[in-house]
Design a protein around this motif. Sequence first.
Motif, short mmCIF file in Angstrom:
data_model
loop_
_atom_site.label_atom_id
_atom_site.label_comp_id
_atom_site.label_asym_id
_atom_site.label_seq_id
_atom_site.Cartn_x
_atom_site.Cartn_y
_atom_site.Cartn_z
N ASN A 36 25.63 38.75 77.13
CA ASN A 36 26.14 39.35 75.99
C ASN A 36 26.62 38.60 74.99
O ASN A 36 27.11 38.49 73.87
N GLY A 37 27.68 38.59 75.69
CA GLY A 37 28.97 37.43 75.44
C GLY A 37 27.88 36.45 74.45
O GLY A 37 28.57 35.62 73.56
N GLN A 38 27.28 35.63 75.48
CA GLN A 38 26.71 34.59 74.95
C GLN A 38 26.21 34.11 73.25
O GLN A 38 25.78 33.61 72.72
N VAL A 39 24.84 34.69 73.96
CA VAL A 39 23.30 35.45 73.20
C VAL A 39 23.55 36.75 72.19
O VAL A 39 22.58 36.73 71.83
N GLY A 40 23.65 37.61 72.51
CA GLY A 40 23.88 39.12 71.79
C GLY A 40 22.84 39.92 73.12
O GLY A 40 22.72 39.41 73.71
N ILE A 41 22.90 40.90 71.71
CA ILE A 41 22.72 42.20 73.25
C ILE A 41 21.10 42.35 73.14
O ILE A 41 20.64 42.77 74.09
N PHE A 42 20.33 41.53 72.29
CA PHE A 42 18.69 42.29 72.43
C PHE A 42 18.16 40.61 73.43
O PHE A 42 17.47 40.62 74.07
N SER A 43 18.51 39.15 72.64
CA SER A 43 18.20 38.19 74.27
C SER A 43 19.25 39.20 75.48
O SER A 43 18.75 38.52 76.77
N ALA A 44 20.52 39.56 75.65
CA ALA A 44 21.25 39.44 77.23
C ALA A 44 20.00 40.92 77.51
O ALA A 44 19.29 41.22 78.96
N SER A 86 12.48 46.47 77.06
CA SER A 86 11.49 45.80 75.95
C SER A 86 11.34 47.70 74.65
O SER A 86 11.25 46.32 73.69
N ALA A 87 11.91 48.73 74.67
CA ALA A 87 12.28 49.25 73.65
C ALA A 87 12.88 49.22 72.54
O ALA A 87 12.69 48.57 71.58
N THR A 88 14.08 49.19 73.50
CA THR A 88 15.20 48.22 72.75
C THR A 88 15.19 46.32 71.78
O THR A 88 15.46 46.72 70.63
N ILE A 89 14.81 45.66 72.54
CA ILE A 89 14.19 44.47 72.55
C ILE A 89 12.67 44.68 70.82
O ILE A 89 12.98 43.88 69.78
N TYR A 90 11.78 45.46 71.19
CA TYR A 90 10.59 45.88 70.40
C TYR A 90 11.21 46.42 69.44
O TYR A 90 10.59 46.24 67.53
N PHE A 91 11.65 47.41 69.15
CA PHE A 91 12.21 48.38 67.96
C PHE A 91 13.55 47.71 67.19
O PHE A 91 14.32 47.75 66.09
N GLU A 92 14.03 46.82 67.98
CA GLU A 92 15.88 45.96 67.80
C GLU A 92 16.05 47.19 67.86
O GLU A 92 17.24 47.07 66.17
N ASP A 93 16.66 47.84 67.79
CA ASP A 93 16.71 48.85 68.40
C ASP A 93 17.90 49.19 70.05
O ASP A 93 17.08 49.45 70.69
#
Length: 189
Positions: A21-29, A67-74
Amino acid sequence: MNQLYKLLIEAGPLVIFFVANGQVGIFSATAIFMVVMIISMIASKILLGQISTMMWISVGLVVVFGSATIYFEDETFIKLKPTILYSMFAATLLLGTALKKPFIRNVMEAGFPPMEDIAWHKMNFRWGLFFIVCALLNEYVWRNYSTDTWIAAKLWLFLPLSFVFAMAQLPLIMKYQKEEPAEDTPSTD
């Protein structure tokens, strides 16, 4: 050695999630976290010879909510996962208490010395309450603080809190530990 493996398998993904999360952000993390959780499950099978029910549920929820986090970007979805997981554990354990069936025994018995039934019933109830507190605490943290603080809390608050709570159960375990039968020793007469 098994306890070290178990600690790494359970805590490792959280540490990696925190760093990612510190390196690439919440979605990539979150994507990394999903992969690492699956790797942890495989490592559990290889190193410990089994995958616990708790791990199956946790990995399943991470994959679904990740998956829902990444798909919906939420990021709300990944933040809800611990609340749902803790609530499921609490409901299961407290239902077990109501039915006088200490479900926690099924999960933890292999790692404990033989204990009287009353110990399992008490631990079942205590862990049920503990998971309610964790669910409420997760809700409070993610709704009132930044994503970075929430992720840090997973590592620096929830993990130590779980460890301290588990250690607080030692007097109960020691009190109700069953005596092992004494082995017959050959006489030296």
